[in-house]
Design an enzyme around this catalytic site. Structure first.
Site, PDB file in Angstrom:
ATOM      1  N   ARG A 261      14.866 -30.683  -8.457  1.00 48.49           N
ATOM      2  CA  ARG A 261      15.172 -31.871  -8.150  1.00 48.49           C
ATOM      3  C   ARG A 261      14.225 -32.948  -7.820  1.00 48.49           C
ATOM      4  O   ARG A 261      14.128 -33.534  -6.999  1.00 48.49           O
ATOM      5  CB  ARG A 261      16.148 -31.902  -6.978  1.00 48.49           C
ATOM      6  N   SER A 262      13.130 -33.060  -8.895  1.00 44.20           N
ATOM      7  CA  SER A 262      12.180 -34.255  -8.738  1.00 44.20           C
ATOM      8  C   SER A 262      12.180 -35.129  -9.822  1.00 44.20           C
ATOM      9  O   SER A 262      11.002 -35.164 -10.517  1.00 44.20           O
ATOM     10  CB  SER A 262      11.255 -33.325  -8.540  1.00 44.20           C
TER      11      SER A 262
END
Ligand SMILES: *[C@@H]1O[C@H](CO)[C@@H](O)[C@H](O)[C@H]1NC(C)=O
Length: 384
Positions: A261-262
């Protein structure tokens, strides 16, 4: 220059409510703020030029952030929320290959997500949910200003500036323990020079209701943790960008020690990711399973990244290279800067079908990836 759309949104952020109609318009940005917003949130003025207040207790800080008045709030040093609202009993489970006792993260069963046996835990209540910040606020930190054990929650609000502070210690042992900054149904939000660390859940969480004209800049997503869902001291929970119609400028941030999730990009997110350093990722950076997400990545440095783009990604992406950089003209009104990769897979996507969606937004300038690679990690976070 603001387009009609942007100018309208800017005016609307000052639309008369029963309360604000009585106030004179205050559009200047307070001199306690360093610099001015760039990118999509260029119209944000926060608390305008209201006389600054200097809360010294957590109660006063909460009072100012949640008041209905435009406010310029200057904080100094540590604000210790840990334990201030007591603790609460919850159920948790271990769903990863490691437990909280050996470097892993447990998961709270608050959303009934546990598929394995549960056990009783006690979590810190203050960290579980952030302060509900109201509209027209400027919050500026000085001298290592830190919110220990409390995040910020921006829901159905607009025109907020948050600069130069740290947010940490949000029940990091447990998934769902606390987000650092969450946004849902917001507009004109500028977050600058913020360091987030030791979160239970997201460093940044964009809810499903649209967030328009958001800029997050010069910030340090510090993912190092003793409690890692990927069992390797890296947080999985970087930036969740899933709003129906989010518009986010992600500029000069240092995204460090993450494993997922980046960002996660889905929903209808429109992202302009410029001059960031994505460093030391052991899982994947960009992910997202919905077709509506759109992003231009330019002038970024990807360094020691295992997977730059998760194979399940369903949205549209443009990763700028030396040879395709000229195509950005139609989206940004200028050419892109190429991304750079060092021990990281290249971002080989060059979708352009969404370029017209950048029409009407303020677009931040870009420097070469080479020129920012050392500077961004040095300056990102609460370094002013
Ligand atoms: C979004 O926020 C506005 C106030 O800015 C509010 O009037 C509206 O009801 C909110 N919408 C939702 C879906 O929460």
């Amino acid at each position: 220059m603001p387009s009609t759309k942007k100018a309208l949104a800017w005016a609307l952020s000052f639309a008369p409510s029963a309360f604000s109609a009585a106030l004179p318009f205050k559009r200047a940005i307070s001199s306690v703020v360093s610099g001015s917003p760039v990118g999509f949130a260029s119209g944000a003025t926060g608390g305008g030029d209201a006389t600054p207040v200097y809360p010294t207790t957590i109660a006063d800080l909460k009072k100012y952030l949640t008041s209905k008045n435009p406010q310029v709030i200057v904080i100094d040093g540590q604000y210790d929320f840990a334990g201030s609202e007591g603790t609460q009993k919850e159920q948790a489970c271990n769903i990863y290959s490691c437990t909280p006792e050996n470097g892993g993260q447990g998961m709270l069963n608050t959303l009934n997500g546990c598929t394995t046996a549960t056990y009783n835990v006690e979590i810190d209540t203050a960290a579980y949910q952030g302060i509900q910040v109201q509209s027209h606020k400027t919050l500026v930190g000085k001298n290592g200003a830190t919110l220990n054990g409390k995040g910020l929650r921006l829901v159905s609000v607009s025109n907020i500036i948050i600069q130069n502070l740290k947010i940490t210690n949000l029940n990091p042992k447990y998934v769902w323990g606390g987000d650092a900054i969450s946004l849902s149904n917001t507009s004109d939000i500028w977050i600058d020079h913020v360091e987030t660390s030791l979160t239970g859940r997201q460093h940044y969480s964009f809810g499903q209701e649209p967030n328009h004209y958001v800029t997050i800049s010069n910030s340090f997503v510090n993912g190092e943790t003793k409690y890692s869902a990927s069992c390797d001291s890296h947080t999985y929970w970087g930036e969740e960008m899933v709003g129906k119609d989010d518009s986010i400028t992600w500029y000069r941030n240092h995204v460090y020690m993450t494993s997922g999730r980046s960002p996660a990009m889905s929903g209808g997110t429109l992202l302009h990711a410029v001059n960031n350093v994505f460093e030391d990722n052991t899982g994947h950076l960009i992910e997202g399973g919905e077709a509506g997400a759109r992003g231009i990545f330019e002038g970024n440095v990807f360094k020691n990244v295992k997977t730059t783009l998760d194979s399940g990604f369903k949205g549209q992406l443009f990763g700028a290279t030396a040879s395709n950089a000229g195509q950005c003209q139609t989206a940004l009104g200028r050419k892109c800067e190429a991304n750079e990769f060092s021990s990281a897979p290249e971002l080989n996507r060059a979708d352009t079908g969404f370029f017209k969606n950048f029409n009407g937004f303020f677009i931040v300038g870009a420097a070469s990836a080479q020129s920012i690679q050392d500077e961004v990690p040095k300056r990102a976070g609460a370094t002013l």
